[in-house]
Design an enzyme around this catalytic site. Structure first.
Site, PDB file in Angstrom:
ATOM      1  N   CYS A 117      42.011  68.700  37.509  1.00 22.06           N
ATOM      2  CA  CYS A 117      40.620  69.158  37.349  1.00 22.06           C
ATOM      3  C   CYS A 117      40.544  70.648  37.035  1.00 22.06           C
ATOM      4  O   CYS A 117      39.473  71.145  36.681  1.00 22.06           O
ATOM      5  CB  CYS A 117      39.819  68.851  38.599  1.00 22.06           C
ATOM      6  SG  CYS A 117      39.788  67.098  38.976  1.00 22.06           S
ATOM      7  N   HIS A 258      33.653  73.258  38.272  1.00 27.42           N
ATOM      8  CA  HIS A 258      34.106  71.869  38.172  1.00 27.42           C
ATOM      9  C   HIS A 258      33.159  71.014  39.011  1.00 27.42           C
ATOM     10  O   HIS A 258      32.884  71.320  40.184  1.00 27.42           O
ATOM     11  CB  HIS A 258      35.543  71.774  38.680  1.00 27.42           C
ATOM     12  CG  HIS A 258      35.986  70.373  38.916  1.00 27.42           C
ATOM     13  ND1 HIS A 258      35.806  69.376  37.973  1.00 27.42           N
ATOM     14  CD2 HIS A 258      36.592  69.782  39.985  1.00 27.42           C
ATOM     15  CE1 HIS A 258      36.286  68.242  38.461  1.00 27.42           C
ATOM     16  NE2 HIS A 258      36.752  68.458  39.666  1.00 27.42           N
ATOM     17  N   ASN A 288      32.591  63.020  38.852  1.00 29.20           N
ATOM     18  CA  ASN A 288      33.691  63.968  38.616  1.00 29.20           C
ATOM     19  C   ASN A 288      34.504  63.497  37.408  1.00 29.20           C
ATOM     20  O   ASN A 288      35.210  62.495  37.488  1.00 29.20           O
ATOM     21  CB  ASN A 288      34.552  64.022  39.891  1.00 29.20           C
ATOM     22  CG  ASN A 288      35.761  64.927  39.756  1.00 29.20           C
ATOM     23  OD1 ASN A 288      36.134  65.328  38.652  1.00 29.20           O
ATOM     24  ND2 ASN A 288      36.381  65.234  40.879  1.00 29.20           N
TER      25      ASN A 288
END
Ligand code: UT7
Length: 333
Positions: A117, A258, A288
């Site tokens: 990520c 993020h 996500n």
């Protein structure tokens, strides 16, 4: 200051693409024991996009990249370098070259980069080194992931979190320097907090020679550990980069983090004393999306007219590795 050390850098275009199929929390609750109430209150996620069998990583990444090139107003043939940040390539030998071919970016060198990520921020910083040193002028940084391929759809602690998508930016050599600072970090001692690990099975190919041939196993995660890590490290790294760039918190126009959990976005905003209306969030729609989440959120905010030329953006990625990083830049030329 940074400009004195090399060539200036501007981020001149963004683009994104997501699969068309959407699964909401209600739908998920028919798969695992969960509820819209639990997912919404603990994560802020309402729905996520999931790739069908026909939708490849290279296809959504190519679309995101095309949109970014259009916004920047440059042709694919002008691109010198393509960095694809992903943990879910179509091909373990690399997917960036497929994107290069699909774009027709014939002179670009293309490679994959894996930092989960944090991949987009790591890609942006890597691209910056090539521009700063005068090696390349036009770089595409793409963050794209199809984590649905690797989610354990029986594990309610993780399957509710993830979605699929792609985002991209164009970075260009520029007279005035818009990249004001960055920092990227790793801590492998916490590696077991979040994994998509290869599991070898012994296979004797000739007598006395046994190799390990297996497959990758679905995602495992210690949610609490990752949460604690994020709310500690992200404000820390952003403050460090702001200090180096000689900027104060109130000079930040937008926080583009993020998109892992709305509670993490809120906690980081609070710790940094950045008001909620400056914290970009689209997690409700996409969940996500790993390496895609920052450029996807950035692109939507730019296209909605929220982020404008000259705005100062603090961005930070964090995730498996563990890895984390931040970059501060002014949007546009
Ligand atoms: O890119 C980085 C990727 N990872 C992350 O960002 C993860 C960061 N961590 C988080 O976002 C949070 O830790 C989670 C959202 C994963 C979990 O939230 P939490 O507040 O830490 O919940 P928890 O793990 O402490 O679980 C609380 C309860 C547990 O039940 P008991 O033991 O208290 O009876 C879980 O079994 O909630 C239960 N639970 C669920 N219940 C309904 C866990 N997942 C679910 C679910 N639906 N999906």
């Amino acid at each position: 200051m940074l400009k004195e050390l090399g060539v200036g850098i501007a981020i001149t275009g963004s683009g994104s693409a997501t699969p068309t199929v959407s699964l909401d929390n209600q739908g998920l609750s028919t798969l695992v024991e969960t509820s819209d109430e639990w997912i919404s209150s603990r994560t802020g996620i309402k729905e996520r996009r999931l790739s069908s069998v026909q939708e490849s990583l290279s296809a959504i990444a190519t679309l995101a990249a095309t949109n970014a090139l259009d916004m920047a107003g440059i042709a694919a043939t002008d691109v010198d370098l393509i960095i694809l940040a992903t943990s879910t390539p179509d091909d373990l030998f690399g997917t960036a070259c497929r994107i290069q071919a699909q774009l027709g970016a014939s002179k670009a060198v293309a490679f994959d980069m894996t930092a989960a990520c944090s991949g987009f921020v790591f890609g942006l910083v890597t691209a910056a080194q090539f521009i700063r040193t005068g090696v390349y002028q036009n770089v595409l940084v793409i963050g794209a992931d199809i984590l649905s391929r690797w989610v354990d759809w029986a594990d309610r602690r993780s399957c509710v979190l993830f979605g699929d998508g792609a985002g991209a930016v164009v970075m260009q050599a520029h007279q005035s320097d818009r990249l004001l600072g960055f920092e990227i970090r790793s801590d492998g001692t916490q590696n077991n907090a979040l994994n998509l690990a290869y599991q070898p099975q012994p296979k004797e190919i000739v007598s006395g020679v046994t190799i390990g041939q297996g497959t990758y196993q679905p995602i495992t995660m210690n949610g609490k550990e990752v949460y604690r890590f994020a709310v500690q490290k992200v404000p820390e790294v952003i403050e460090k980069v702001l200090f180096r760039a000689n900027l104060s918190i109130d000079q930040v126009d937008w926080l583009v983090l993020h998109q892992a959990n709305q509670r993490i976005l809120d906690a980081v905003g609070e710790r940094l004393n950045i008001p909620a209306h400056k914290v970009i969030s689209n997690i409700a729609k996409y969940g996500n999306t790993s390496a895609a989440s920052i450029p996807l959120a950035l692109d939507e905010a730019v296209r909605e007219g929220k982020i404008k030329t000259g705005d100062t953006i603090a961005t930070s990625g964090f995730g498996a590795g563990l890895t984390w990083g931040a970059a501060i830049f002014q949007w546009g030329r």
